[in-house]
Design a protein around this motif. Structure first.
Motif, short mmCIF file in Angstrom:
data_model
loop_
_atom_site.label_atom_id
_atom_site.label_comp_id
_atom_site.label_asym_id
_atom_site.label_seq_id
_atom_site.Cartn_x
_atom_site.Cartn_y
_atom_site.Cartn_z
N ALA A 1 76.10 35.89 15.08
CA ALA A 1 74.97 36.88 15.11
C ALA A 1 74.11 36.77 16.15
N SER A 2 73.67 35.40 16.32
CA SER A 2 72.50 35.12 17.09
C SER A 2 72.78 35.24 18.52
N ILE B 1 67.05 36.03 15.67
CA ILE B 1 68.31 36.49 14.95
C ILE B 1 68.56 35.56 13.92
N TRP C 1 66.79 34.50 11.07
CA TRP C 1 66.72 35.66 10.10
C TRP C 1 68.19 35.81 9.36
N ALA C 2 69.36 35.40 10.02
CA ALA C 2 70.82 35.54 9.24
C ALA C 2 71.00 34.36 8.70
N HIS D 1 75.25 33.40 6.52
CA HIS D 1 75.93 34.82 6.81
C HIS D 1 76.14 34.86 8.39
N GLY E 1 75.32 33.23 11.22
CA GLY E 1 73.94 33.49 12.11
C GLY E 1 74.31 33.05 13.52
N LYS F 1 74.52 42.37 11.68
CA LYS F 1 74.02 43.66 10.89
C LYS F 1 73.43 44.72 11.61
N TYR G 1 69.67 44.36 12.39
CA TYR G 1 69.37 43.55 13.74
C TYR G 1 69.38 44.40 15.02
N GLN H 1 79.06 39.86 11.48
CA GLN H 1 77.80 39.03 11.27
C GLN H 1 76.40 39.66 11.68
#
Length: 628
Positions: free
Chosen positions: A485-486, A472, A475-476, A480, A482, A431, A434, A429
Motif C-alpha cells: 500500500a505504501s 500510508i 496508517w495501513a 493490512h 502496508g 484502500k 487512502y 491493500q
C-alpha cells in the motif's frame, strides 16, 4: 551591460538622426529590449505565429515517438544502474530540431514542403519527448514499482514480509501508469499564469531550452545546431563502439573491463576498482563537481573504513552465518545507514525548499498591488512603456489561448473518481480512502513542487513519494499489507508532483518561444500517453532479458529498489528487526546529513563570516610578526 548598451544606443542615435526619427515614428514599438539591449522577438517578428492547432503536426509527433523510444532506453538504463537521471530537455530540443529540419529540407528540395518548421513546433516536440521519457523515471521502474517484486522481497530484512510482493506485469504496469500519470497535469493548469507571469519564476532548464530553440531557428542557429549534432554523433559512436568492445571481452560477473583491479585484488574486494563504463563517465561530466567529490568521499568512508570495521564485529553485532546479501547482516547496515542519510538530506532540503516556497509566496503576495492584478496580465501591457517588447508580445500570446479552468477541474475530478475506483482492484491493500486523502493534498504538494522547481530547478518528486511511504505505511500497518500500500501510494504521489513540475517548466519554455499553452498541454497529454506505453515495454525487455536484474552484483542491480522496499518495511514494522547498533548509527548519520547541509548553506549564504574569521587570524599573525 545594460548601462553600456543604453549609452551606445544613445550615441548611435546622435550620429544617425534618421534612426532616431524612425524610432519616434514607431512609437511604442521602439525596437529594443532595454533590459539587455537585444530584442529576440524582433528577429522573429516577420515570421508570424501559427495557431495552436497548426503547431500540432503529424511530423512533430512522429519524431517525438522515435525520440521517446530512444530516450526511454537511456533513462531506463540509468534508472536500473546508477539511479541518477540527468535533464533531457536540451537534448530533446536539439535532436527534435535536427530530425525535423532534415525532414523539411528533403521535402523542400523535392518541392513537397507545405508547412515550414517553426520554433513553436520544435517546442511541441521537446515537450512531448520530455513528458514521455519522464514516465520512465516517475513510473518507478527503478524504485517503488520494482520494490514490490519478488526479487527485492527476498532480500527483505524480515522473512515474514518476503511473501508480500507483486511481480511486474506488462498489463497492470501500463494500466497503473494510465490511471495515475495524468492527474498532475490538470492540477497545475489553473496556476500557469501565476507561475509564469505573476511570479515570473525562472525555471532554469526550461529557460535554457527556450533560448536554445530560439537560437536554432535564426539563420546562424542552424549552423550551431549542425555542429552540436555532429559532436553528439561523434561521441555517441565512440561510446557505442567502446561498449561493444567491453562486451566482447566480458565472459561473466567481474570479468573484463567492468571491474578492472587497478588498485589491487584486496581493494577489489571492497569495491575499489576502475570502471571503464562510458555511462558513469558521462554522468560524472554532467553532475556538478561537488556531487563527484561527495561520491568519492562517501565511497572512501563506507567501503574503505566503515564496512571493514563493522565486518570485524561479525558474531557480536550480527549473526556470523548470515549471508552477505541478508538484511539482518552487514547488508542491513549498508542499506539503512544509506537510507538514514538519504532521509536526512531529503527532509532537510524538503523543508528548506518548502520554507523558501512559503517565504517567496508571502513576499510575492505582499508586494503585489492592491488590485491583485498585475499590469502585464490585464491586457494593457502592450501600452505599458516599462515592459519590454519581448515581454509584451510573449504575455499577449501566452494569455491568448486560455485553457478553461472548468476543464482542469472536471479533468481532475474525473481522473480522481477513476483512480479511486480502479487502484484498489490493482492493489487490494491500497484502500479507496487512502487514495482520496492523497488526491486531496496532491494539488497543494504539486504546486509546492512546481514553485520550488521554478526557484531551484530541482524537483523533489522522490522526496514527496518517500513521505507518502511513511504516512500510508504507518496508517495501513504490516497486518493490512502496508508495504504494498505504501509503495503504491508513493507511485501515485510521485507521478502527480513530477508531471506538475514538468508541465510548468514546459509552459516556461513555451512562453519564451511563443508556443501556445493549449498546444503544449495537448503535447504533454500525448507524450504522457506515449510514456505510459513505451516505458513499461522497455522495462519489460530489460526484465525478461536479464534474469538477475535487481540482484546484488548483477549488471543491473536496481539500487533504489531495495532502498524503497526497506523504507516501506521500516514504516510498517518498526526498527526491531534491524541488526545491533544499526539504529544508533542511523541516528548519527541522519543528524550528520542535516548538519552538513546546514553548514554548507551557512557557508554558501554568508561566506563573509568565514572570511572575516580567517582575515582576523591572518592579521593577528601579521601584526605579531611585524611586532617581533
Amino acid at each position: 551591460m545594460a548601462e553600456r548598451s543604453d549609452r551606445s544606443s544613445n550615441d548611435e542615435n546622435q550620429m544617425n538622426p534618421d534612426s532616431e526619427a524612425k524610432e519616434k515614428k514607431d512609437g511604442s514599438r521602439s525596437g529594443e529590449d532595454e533590459s539587455n539591449g537585444l530584442s529576440v522577438e524582433r528577429i522573429f517578428e516577420s515570421q508570424g505565429v501559427p495557431s495552436w492547432r497548426r503547431q500540432l503536426t503529424f511530423r512533430a509527433f512522429a519524431v517525438s515517438f522515435a525520440l521517446s523510444v530512444i530516450f526511454a532506453f537511456i533513462v531506463m538504463k540509468l534508472n536500473l544502474t546508477t539511479g541518477i537521471i540527468p535533464s533531457l530537455n536540451v537534448s530533446a530540443g536539439l535532436l527534435g530540431f535536427f530530425f525535423v529540419k532534415t525532414w523539411t529540407k528533403v521535402l523542400d528540395k523535392s518541392g513537397l514542403l507545405q508547412v515550414p518548421f517553426t520554433r513553436q513546433e520544435n517546442t511541441v516536440i521537446q515537450t512531448c519527448v520530455v513528458a514521455s521519457s519522464g514516465i520512465a523515471f516517475s513510473g518507478g521502474f527503478g524504485s517503488f514499482l520494482f520494490a514490490m517484486s519478488e526479487r527485492v522481497a527476498h532480500q527483505s530484512t524480515d522473512p515474514q514480509s518476503a511473501h508480500v510482493y507483486k511481480n511486474p506485469s506488462l498489463l497492470w504496469m501500463t494500466g497503473f501508469l494510465f490511471v495515475v500519470s495524468f492527474l498532475g497535469l490538470f492540477a497545475v493548469v489553473p496556476l500557469r499564469k501565476i507561475m509564469i507571469i505573476d511570479f515570473k519564476l525562472s525555471y532554469p532548464s526550461g529557460t535554457a531550452t527556450a533560448h536554445l530553440i530560439n537560437s536554432f531557428h535564426t539563420p546562424e542557429g542552424a549552423k550551431l545546431a549542425k555542429k552540436q549534432v555532429k559532436a553528439l554523433g561523434k561521441f555517441f559512436s565512440f561510446s557505442f563502439l567502446w561498449g561493444f568492445f567491453q562486451w566482447f571481452y566480458t565472459a561473466g560477473d567481474g570479468c573484463g573491463f567492468t571491474e578492472f583491479p587497478t588498485l589491487g585484488l584486496k581493494a577489489l574486494q571492497y569495491k575499489f576498482y576502475f570502471n571503464f563504463s562510458a555511462t558513469y563517465v558521462g554522468v560524472g561530466m554532467i553532475c556538478p563537481y561537488i556531487i563527484n567529490i561527495s561520491l568519492l568521499l562517501g565511497g572512501i568512508l563506507s567501503w574503505g573504513l566503515m564496512w571493514p570495521l563493522i565486518e570485524t564485529r561479525k558474531g557480536h553485532w550480527y549473526p556470523a552465518d548470515e549471508s552477505t546479501t541478508s538484511m539482518r547482516g552487514l547488508q542491513g547496515y549498508k542499506v539503512f545507514i544509506a537510507i538514514a542519510m538519504i532521509l536526512g538530506d531529503g527532509l532537510y532540503n524538503f523543508f528548506k525548499v518548502l520554507g523558501r516556497t512559503l517565504s517567496g509566496l508571502y513576499h510575492q503576495l505582499r508586494d503585489r498591488e492592491m488590485s491583485h492584478v498585475l499590469p502585464i496580465a490585464n491586457g494593457s501591457s502592450l501600452e505599458n512603456p516599462q515592459v519590454s517588447y519581448d515581454d509584451q508580445r510573449r504575455t499577449q500570446l501566452f494569455l491568448k489561448d486560455q485553457i478553461p479552468t472548468w476543464l482542469a477541474v472536471a479533468g481532475y475530478v474525473t481522473i480522481t473518481a477513476i483512480s479511486t475506483a480502479t487502484l484498489p482492484h490493482m492493489f487490494p491493500q491500497l484502500k479507496w480512502y487512502y487514495i482520496l486523502v492523497i488526491y486531496l493534498f496532491a494539488p497543494t504538494l504539486g504546486f509546492c513542487n512546481a514553485y520550488g522547481c521554478g526557484l531551484t530547478d530541482w524537483s523533489l518528486a522522490s522526496t514527496y513519494g518517500k513521505l507518502a511511504i511513511f504516512v500510508i505505511g504507518a496508517w495501513a500497518g504490516a497486518s493490512h499489507g502496508g508495504i504494498l500500500a505504501s509503495l503504491a501510494a508513493c507511485g501515485v504521489m510521485m507521478n502527480i508532483v513530477s508531471t506538475a513540475s514538468d508541465l510548468t517548466q514546459d509552459f516556461k519554455t513555451g512562453y519564451l518561444t511563443l508556443a501556445s499553452p493549449r498546444s503544449l498541454f495537448v503535447s504533454q497529454v500525448i507524450g504522457t500517453a506515449m510514456g505510459c506505453v513505451i516505458s513499461p515495454c522497455v522495462f519489460w525487455l530489460f526484465y525478461k532479458a536479464f534474469k538477475d536484474l535487481g540482484l546484488p552484483g548483477s549488471e543491473y542491480p536496481v539500487p533504489n529498489g531495495i532502498v524503497f522496499r526497506s523504507m516501506a518495511e521500516l514504516g510498517v514494522e518498526g526498527v526491531s528487526s534491524l541488526p545491533k547498533h544499526c539504529l544508533t548509527l542511523c541516528y548519527g548519520f541522519f543528524a550528520a546529513a542535516m548538519i552538513i547541509n546546514g553548514f554548507r548553506d551557512l557557508v554558501g549564504v554568508n561566506p563573509p563570516i568565514c572570511m572575516k574569521f580567517l582575515s582576523r587570524a591572518t592579521n593577528k599573525r601579521v601584526d605579531a610578526f611585524l611586532g617581533s
